[in-house]
Design a protein around this motif. Structure first.
Motif, PDB file in Angstrom:
ATOM      1  N   ARG A  99       0.825  -1.203   0.000  1.00 42.51           N
ATOM      2  CA  ARG A  99       0.000   0.000   0.000  1.00 42.51           C
ATOM      3  C   ARG A  99       0.867   1.265   0.000  1.00 42.51           C
ATOM      4  O   ARG A  99       0.565   2.245  -0.704  1.00 42.51           O
ATOM      5  CB  ARG A  99      -0.921  -0.002   1.217  1.00 42.51           C
ATOM      6  CG  ARG A  99      -2.122  -0.931   1.086  1.00 42.51           C
ATOM      7  CD  ARG A  99      -2.935  -0.936   2.369  1.00 42.51           C
ATOM      8  NE  ARG A  99      -4.138  -1.755   2.219  1.00 42.51           N
ATOM      9  CZ  ARG A  99      -4.978  -2.013   3.227  1.00 42.51           C
ATOM     10  NH1 ARG A  99      -4.726  -1.531   4.438  1.00 42.51           N
ATOM     11  NH2 ARG A  99      -6.037  -2.755   3.021  1.00 42.51           N
ATOM     12  N   ARG A 100       1.934   1.253   0.792  1.00 41.34           N
ATOM     13  CA  ARG A 100       2.818   2.414   0.806  1.00 41.34           C
ATOM     14  C   ARG A 100       3.502   2.613  -0.553  1.00 41.34           C
ATOM     15  O   ARG A 100       3.657   3.745  -1.032  1.00 41.34           O
ATOM     16  CB  ARG A 100       3.871   2.262   1.910  1.00 41.34           C
ATOM     17  CG  ARG A 100       3.284   2.317   3.327  1.00 41.34           C
ATOM     18  CD  ARG A 100       4.371   2.620   4.342  1.00 41.34           C
ATOM     19  NE  ARG A 100       5.431   1.624   4.284  1.00 41.34           N
ATOM     20  CZ  ARG A 100       5.476   0.529   5.011  1.00 41.34           C
ATOM     21  NH1 ARG A 100       4.482   0.280   5.860  1.00 41.34           N
ATOM     22  NH2 ARG A 100       6.482  -0.313   4.909  1.00 41.34           N
ATOM     23  N   SER A 101       3.896   1.500  -1.157  1.00 47.66           N
ATOM     24  CA  SER A 101       4.507   1.610  -2.487  1.00 47.66           C
ATOM     25  C   SER A 101       3.496   2.134  -3.507  1.00 47.66           C
ATOM     26  O   SER A 101       3.837   2.952  -4.387  1.00 47.66           O
ATOM     27  CB  SER A 101       5.035   0.236  -2.926  1.00 47.66           C
ATOM     28  OG  SER A 101       6.036  -0.229  -2.040  1.00 47.66           O
ATOM     29  N   PHE A 102       2.252   1.666  -3.399  1.00 45.38           N
ATOM     30  CA  PHE A 102       1.221   2.147  -4.329  1.00 45.38           C
ATOM     31  C   PHE A 102       0.974   3.647  -4.145  1.00 45.38           C
ATOM     32  O   PHE A 102       0.768   4.380  -5.122  1.00 45.38           O
ATOM     33  CB  PHE A 102      -0.072   1.356  -4.114  1.00 45.38           C
ATOM     34  CG  PHE A 102      -1.227   1.877  -4.902  1.00 45.38           C
ATOM     35  CD1 PHE A 102      -1.332   1.610  -6.266  1.00 45.38           C
ATOM     36  CD2 PHE A 102      -2.217   2.659  -4.300  1.00 45.38           C
ATOM     37  CE1 PHE A 102      -2.398   2.101  -7.000  1.00 45.38           C
ATOM     38  CE2 PHE A 102      -3.279   3.146  -5.043  1.00 45.38           C
ATOM     39  CZ  PHE A 102      -3.370   2.866  -6.394  1.00 45.38           C
ATOM     40  N   ASP A 103       1.000   4.120  -2.891  1.00 51.01           N
ATOM     41  CA  ASP A 103       0.794   5.559  -2.653  1.00 51.01           C
ATOM     42  C   ASP A 103       1.911   6.385  -3.284  1.00 51.01           C
ATOM     43  O   ASP A 103       1.653   7.460  -3.873  1.00 51.01           O
ATOM     44  CB  ASP A 103       0.725   5.825  -1.150  1.00 51.01           C
ATOM     45  CG  ASP A 103      -0.534   5.239  -0.516  1.00 51.01           C
ATOM     46  OD1 ASP A 103      -1.503   4.989  -1.267  1.00 51.01           O
ATOM     47  OD2 ASP A 103      -0.541   5.019   0.719  1.00 51.01           O
TER      48      ASP A 103
ATOM     49  N   SER B  59      -2.456  -4.003  -8.848  1.00 53.88           N
ATOM     50  CA  SER B  59      -2.628  -5.461  -8.863  1.00 53.88           C
ATOM     51  C   SER B  59      -1.813  -6.123  -7.765  1.00 53.88           C
ATOM     52  O   SER B  59      -2.248  -7.125  -7.167  1.00 53.88           O
ATOM     53  CB  SER B  59      -2.233  -6.003 -10.237  1.00 53.88           C
ATOM     54  OG  SER B  59      -0.860  -5.763 -10.493  1.00 53.88           O
ATOM     55  N   THR B  60      -0.635  -5.568  -7.463  1.00 56.49           N
ATOM     56  CA  THR B  60       0.180  -6.121  -6.377  1.00 56.49           C
ATOM     57  C   THR B  60      -0.511  -5.929  -5.035  1.00 56.49           C
ATOM     58  O   THR B  60      -0.505  -6.827  -4.177  1.00 56.49           O
ATOM     59  CB  THR B  60       1.561  -5.447  -6.365  1.00 56.49           C
ATOM     60  OG1 THR B  60       2.177  -5.605  -7.634  1.00 56.49           O
ATOM     61  CG2 THR B  60       2.447  -6.071  -5.303  1.00 56.49           C
ATOM     62  N   VAL B  61      -1.122  -4.782  -4.832  1.00 58.38           N
ATOM     63  CA  VAL B  61      -1.866  -4.539  -3.593  1.00 58.38           C
ATOM     64  C   VAL B  61      -3.051  -5.490  -3.488  1.00 58.38           C
ATOM     65  O   VAL B  61      -3.330  -6.047  -2.415  1.00 58.38           O
ATOM     66  CB  VAL B  61      -2.326  -3.068  -3.539  1.00 58.38           C
ATOM     67  CG1 VAL B  61      -3.278  -2.851  -2.361  1.00 58.38           C
ATOM     68  CG2 VAL B  61      -1.130  -2.134  -3.415  1.00 58.38           C
ATOM     69  N   ASP B  62      -3.759  -5.707  -4.584  1.00 54.57           N
ATOM     70  CA  ASP B  62      -4.909  -6.622  -4.558  1.00 54.57           C
ATOM     71  C   ASP B  62      -4.482  -8.050  -4.238  1.00 54.57           C
ATOM     72  O   ASP B  62      -5.173  -8.762  -3.482  1.00 54.57           O
ATOM     73  CB  ASP B  62      -5.632  -6.574  -5.905  1.00 54.57           C
ATOM     74  CG  ASP B  62      -6.273  -5.212  -6.177  1.00 54.57           C
ATOM     75  OD1 ASP B  62      -6.499  -4.464  -5.202  1.00 54.57           O
ATOM     76  OD2 ASP B  62      -6.523  -4.897  -7.365  1.00 54.57           O
ATOM     77  N   ALA B  63      -3.346  -8.465  -4.805  1.00 52.25           N
ATOM     78  CA  ALA B  63      -2.849  -9.821  -4.518  1.00 52.25           C
ATOM     79  C   ALA B  63      -2.453  -9.953  -3.055  1.00 52.25           C
ATOM     80  O   ALA B  63      -2.738 -10.983  -2.407  1.00 52.25           O
ATOM     81  CB  ALA B  63      -1.668 -10.147  -5.427  1.00 52.25           C
TER      82      ALA B  63
END
Length: 276
Positions: free
Chosen positions: A200-204, A225-229
């Motif tokens: 999540r931090r990386s996605f932000d 997609s990585t966060v969803d996985a």
């Protein structure tokens, strides 16, 4: 003399038969086990679980408490303990057949004869005591029938005792496996949650970069997609932990107290700070 000789011979034969007490039961020899009696070791003397006992084998206090709770609540173990008592009583009954049954009794009576009926004109008292001792029943074990019944009852007692021990070992092993599986899945759940938070931090960061034009839309979609996985993995381990707790409760026969359950792994300080 000629008449006494056959009678004496028959007496000697009868005495020999009674003294011999021929046993017609086959001589059973246990077959050799296909595994060696001892296993090779590297000169290290370590007690096996059967020799040490489960309390010495498991060193975790919480696990010991859960196993003791399961042993106290398990109905199969109670039935096995009652079967041991029944087998012990049956062996005592079968062994009693080897000895004669003796019946003893005693009694007494006292009577009074009035003076009007006695010759001396004075009342007379008479006391009488009796005692009986007899052999009510006894079977001469000529062919070992009674001894074989006693031996069969003894072996049945040993079998029942071994069954109870096997039931206890199986229960202890099952509870320990379920408790350790719960501990492992708790750690996996914590790791999955930490991974989700990291993703999540990386996605932000990628989302902010995409807003500034530094990241492409493809990178943003891949991060999503990585966060969803990671979220799906965390949910799967969360469900697995609940299943492990239910399985442990079924083995224990009650819901284990929260203080006896495995403690999840400590949260990383950096992660905890970022989450807060």
């Amino acid at each position: 003399m000629q008449r006494a000789l056959p009678l004496r011979s028959l007496t000697l034969v009868a005495a020999a038969v009674l003294a011999g007490c021929v046993n017609l039961a086959p001589d059973y020899q246990a077959p050799a086990l296909p595994v060696p009696q001892t296993l090779p070791s590297a000169n290290v003397e370590a007690a096996t679980p059967l020799d040490a006992g489960w309390r010495d084998f498991f060193v975790e206090p919480k696990l010991r408490a859960v196993i003791e709770l399961a042993l106290a609540n398990n109905r199969d173990l109670r039935v096995a303990a009652l079967n041991i008592e029944r087998a012990r009583a049956q062996y005592g009954i079968a062994r009693a057949g080897l000895f004669p049954t003796i019946d003893a009794g005693a009694g007494g009576s006292r009577s009074r004869t009035p003076g009007s009926l006695s010759t001396g004109g004075e009342p007379r008292y008479a006391t009488q005591y009796s005692a009986d001792l007899g052999l009510t029943s006894y079977e001469i074990d000529l062919f070992g029938r009674v001894r074989n019944l006693s031996e069969a009852a003894l072996q049945s007692f040993f079998q029942t005792e071994a069954t109870q021990r096997g039931t206890q070992i199986s229960l202890v092993a099952s509870v320990a496996t379920a408790w350790l599986q719960l501990a492992a899945d708790e750690q996996r759940l914590q790791l999955a949650r930490h991974t989700l938070e990291s993703q999540r931090r990386s996605f932000d960061l990628i989302q902010r970069g995409h807003g500034l034009g530094a990241q492409s839309g493809l990178a943003l979609a891949q991060a999503q997609s990585t966060v969803d996985a990671a979220r799906a993995d965390a949910a799967a381990f969360d469900s697995q932990v609940e299943q492990d707790r239910n399985a442990l409760a079924l083995l224990v026969g009650a819901t284990p107290p929260a203080e006896l359950l495995p403690t999840p792994a400590a949260t990383d300080p950096g992660t905890a700070t970022a989450t807060a």
